[in-house]
Design a protein around this motif. Structure first.
Motif, PDB file in Angstrom:
ATOM      1  N   VAL A  35     -61.499  44.827  55.640  1.00 42.92           N
ATOM      2  CA  VAL A  35     -62.694  44.863  54.798  1.00 42.92           C
ATOM      3  C   VAL A  35     -63.911  44.882  55.707  1.00 42.92           C
ATOM      4  N   GLN A  36     -64.838  45.810  55.432  1.00 40.64           N
ATOM      5  CA  GLN A  36     -66.089  45.848  56.174  1.00 40.64           C
ATOM      6  C   GLN A  36     -67.178  45.230  55.306  1.00 40.64           C
ATOM      7  N   LEU A  37     -67.855  44.239  55.856  1.00 38.76           N
ATOM      8  CA  LEU A  37     -68.878  43.513  55.114  1.00 38.76           C
ATOM      9  C   LEU A  37     -70.258  43.974  55.550  1.00 38.76           C
ATOM     10  N   VAL A  38     -71.167  44.056  54.591  1.00 35.18           N
ATOM     11  CA  VAL A  38     -72.545  44.450  54.862  1.00 35.18           C
ATOM     12  C   VAL A  38     -73.450  43.311  54.413  1.00 35.18           C
ATOM     13  N   ARG A  56     -68.055  42.736  60.168  1.00 40.73           N
ATOM     14  CA  ARG A  56     -69.420  42.887  59.682  1.00 40.73           C
ATOM     15  C   ARG A  56     -70.051  44.094  60.365  1.00 40.73           C
ATOM     16  N   ILE A  57     -70.706  44.972  59.565  1.00 36.12           N
ATOM     17  CA  ILE A  57     -71.382  46.134  60.121  1.00 36.12           C
ATOM     18  C   ILE A  57     -72.873  46.030  59.840  1.00 36.12           C
ATOM     19  N   ASP A  58     -73.643  46.731  60.647  1.00 36.41           N
ATOM     20  CA  ASP A  58     -75.089  46.751  60.506  1.00 36.41           C
ATOM     21  C   ASP A  58     -75.452  47.507  59.224  1.00 36.41           C
ATOM     22  N   PRO A  59     -76.353  46.984  58.397  1.00 34.80           N
ATOM     23  CA  PRO A  59     -76.698  47.674  57.149  1.00 34.80           C
ATOM     24  C   PRO A  59     -77.226  49.089  57.368  1.00 34.80           C
ATOM     25  N   GLY A  60     -77.819  49.350  58.529  1.00 35.14           N
ATOM     26  CA  GLY A  60     -78.327  50.690  58.802  1.00 35.14           C
ATOM     27  C   GLY A  60     -77.232  51.700  59.099  1.00 35.14           C
TER      28      GLY A  60
END
Length: 134
Positions: A35-38, A56-60
């Motif tokens: 799962v990738q979280l934003v 966790r990924i960068d929202p951009g």
């Protein structure tokens, strides 16, 4: 009161045993979920015999193409023979007659032909644009 406690103990006692049976030592989990979280999302809990891996990924970068799918330079080992042969012929044309190259004795002879081809393409494009105007 004692009956209710006994009933509760009988109901609750097999639950850890069932959970232990589902995760036998040495047996891999039935499901692994990535799962990738934003932003400040929370990692979802695991259900049953599953492992949840959260990153966790960068929202951009939510809509950015992942690194593994971006274009990379062509690997010669994965390139078709015909494409490699065509590239070799193109690379070796430098300096040959009609190649429009600053290298070699006949390289300049192709420049006039290349300029004329470009001029004709520009004229065709201009005529096409003129025909679009009512």
């Amino acid at each position: 009161m004692n009956r209710w406690m006994l009933l509760a103990a009988v109901i609750v006692a097999p639950l850890p045993a069932l959970a232990q049976d589902a995760r036998e030592p040495g047996r891999p989990p039935q499901r692994v979920r990535n799962v990738q979280l934003v932003g400040d999302e929370k990692c979802p809990p695991a259900v049953g015999d599953e492992i949840v891996v959260c990153g966790r990924i960068d929202p951009g970068e939510v809509y950015r193409i992942p690194e593994e799918f971006r274009e990379r330079p062509a690997n010669p080992a994965n390139t078709a023979w015909a494409v490699r042969a065509e590239q070799m012929m193109q690379d070796n044309r430098a300096g040959l007659p009609d190649s429009c190259s600053p290298v070699g004795t006949g390289g300049q002879t192709g420049c006039n032909a290349q300029f004329m081809d470009n001029w004709r393409a520009q004229q065709r494009d201009q005529r096409r644009r003129d025909n679009l105007v009512p």
